[in-house]
Design a protein around this motif. Structure first.
Motif, short mmCIF file in Angstrom:
data_model
loop_
_atom_site.label_atom_id
_atom_site.label_comp_id
_atom_site.label_asym_id
_atom_site.label_seq_id
_atom_site.Cartn_x
_atom_site.Cartn_y
_atom_site.Cartn_z
N PHE A 1 42.82 108.51 -49.77
CA PHE A 1 43.43 107.26 -50.63
C PHE A 1 44.92 107.35 -49.72
CE2 PHE A 1 46.68 106.17 -53.82
CZ PHE A 1 46.17 104.82 -54.02
N SER B 1 37.66 97.13 -39.49
CA SER B 1 36.58 97.55 -39.73
C SER B 1 35.93 96.68 -40.84
CB SER B 1 36.83 99.01 -40.82
OG SER B 1 37.50 99.86 -39.69
N ARG C 1 33.07 96.05 -44.00
CA ARG C 1 32.74 96.78 -45.21
C ARG C 1 31.52 97.77 -44.73
NH1 ARG C 1 33.81 96.47 -50.22
NH2 ARG C 1 34.95 94.71 -50.31
N GLY C 2 31.76 99.17 -45.44
CA GLY C 2 31.04 100.16 -45.17
C GLY C 2 31.43 101.10 -43.94
N ASN D 1 35.93 103.34 -45.49
CA ASN D 1 35.77 104.16 -46.61
C ASN D 1 36.14 103.14 -47.79
OD1 ASN D 1 38.89 104.41 -47.27
ND2 ASN D 1 38.81 105.49 -45.37
N GLU D 2 35.96 103.49 -49.01
CA GLU D 2 36.14 102.49 -50.10
C GLU D 2 37.61 102.01 -50.37
OE1 GLU D 2 35.94 104.55 -54.21
OE2 GLU D 2 36.00 106.19 -53.27
N TYR D 3 38.44 102.86 -49.87
CA TYR D 3 40.00 102.51 -49.94
C TYR D 3 40.07 101.55 -48.87
CZ TYR D 3 39.85 106.62 -52.94
OH TYR D 3 39.55 107.53 -53.80
N SER D 4 39.72 101.66 -47.60
CA SER D 4 39.91 101.02 -46.50
C SER D 4 39.40 99.62 -46.58
CB SER D 4 39.90 101.40 -45.17
OG SER D 4 38.38 101.88 -45.10
N ASP D 5 38.24 99.65 -47.12
CA ASP D 5 37.30 98.30 -47.43
C ASP D 5 38.17 97.46 -48.50
OD1 ASP D 5 35.37 99.30 -45.89
OD2 ASP D 5 34.05 99.84 -47.52
N MET D 6 38.61 97.99 -49.61
CA MET D 6 39.30 97.63 -50.56
C MET D 6 40.58 96.67 -50.09
SD MET D 6 39.24 96.29 -53.42
CE MET D 6 38.12 97.01 -54.41
N SER E 1 40.31 93.96 -47.43
CA SER E 1 39.74 92.70 -48.46
C SER E 1 41.03 92.09 -49.14
CB SER E 1 38.83 93.06 -49.60
OG SER E 1 38.58 92.18 -50.26
#
Length: 114
Positions: free
Chosen positions: A4, A71, A73-74, A77-82, A85
């Motif tokens: 994070f 990147s 989605r997927g 990581n969950e933080y970079s994806d969010m 977005s």
């Protein structure tokens, strides 16, 4: 927690945010980003490495060039994806970002000529 913080630190630098906004328009090489931002090649490469380590961008080799893109989605990581977005919805009416994107449209990548 470490991942994070890595993503947040990557986003806490103005030129890295500008790079991400440029990559929203598609894959780019270092020379294109350098031409728009007016920074030295090693500086751009360092920023891209930090973004890649945080899972925000991916790179691929094309001949002697390395091309960068956001990147999907997927892939990160969950933080970079969010954050990617959310970032797509932010700064879209910012004059400085608009000027960068206009400048980017006029850049012809050396590797596209070959």
């Amino acid at each position: 927690m470490k991942l994070f913080l890595k993503v947040m630190k990557a986003l806490a630098e103005e030129n890295r945010v500008k790079i991400l906004k440029m990559l929203e328009k598609g894959e780019r090489c270092v020379c294109e980003i350098q031409a728009v931002l007016g920074l030295a090649q090693p500086t751009i490469s360092k920023h891209l490495k930090i973004l890649e380590d945080a899972g925000l961008v991916k790179s691929r080799k094309q001949g002697m060039w390395v091309l960068y893109r956001l990147s999907i989605r997927g892939e990160g990581n969950e933080y970079s994806d969010m954050m990617l977005s959310i970032l797509k919805r932010w700064l879209n009416e910012d004059k400085e970002v608009d000027n960068l994107l206009i400048k980017l449209e006029n850049i012809i990548r050396d590797c596209q000529r070959r």
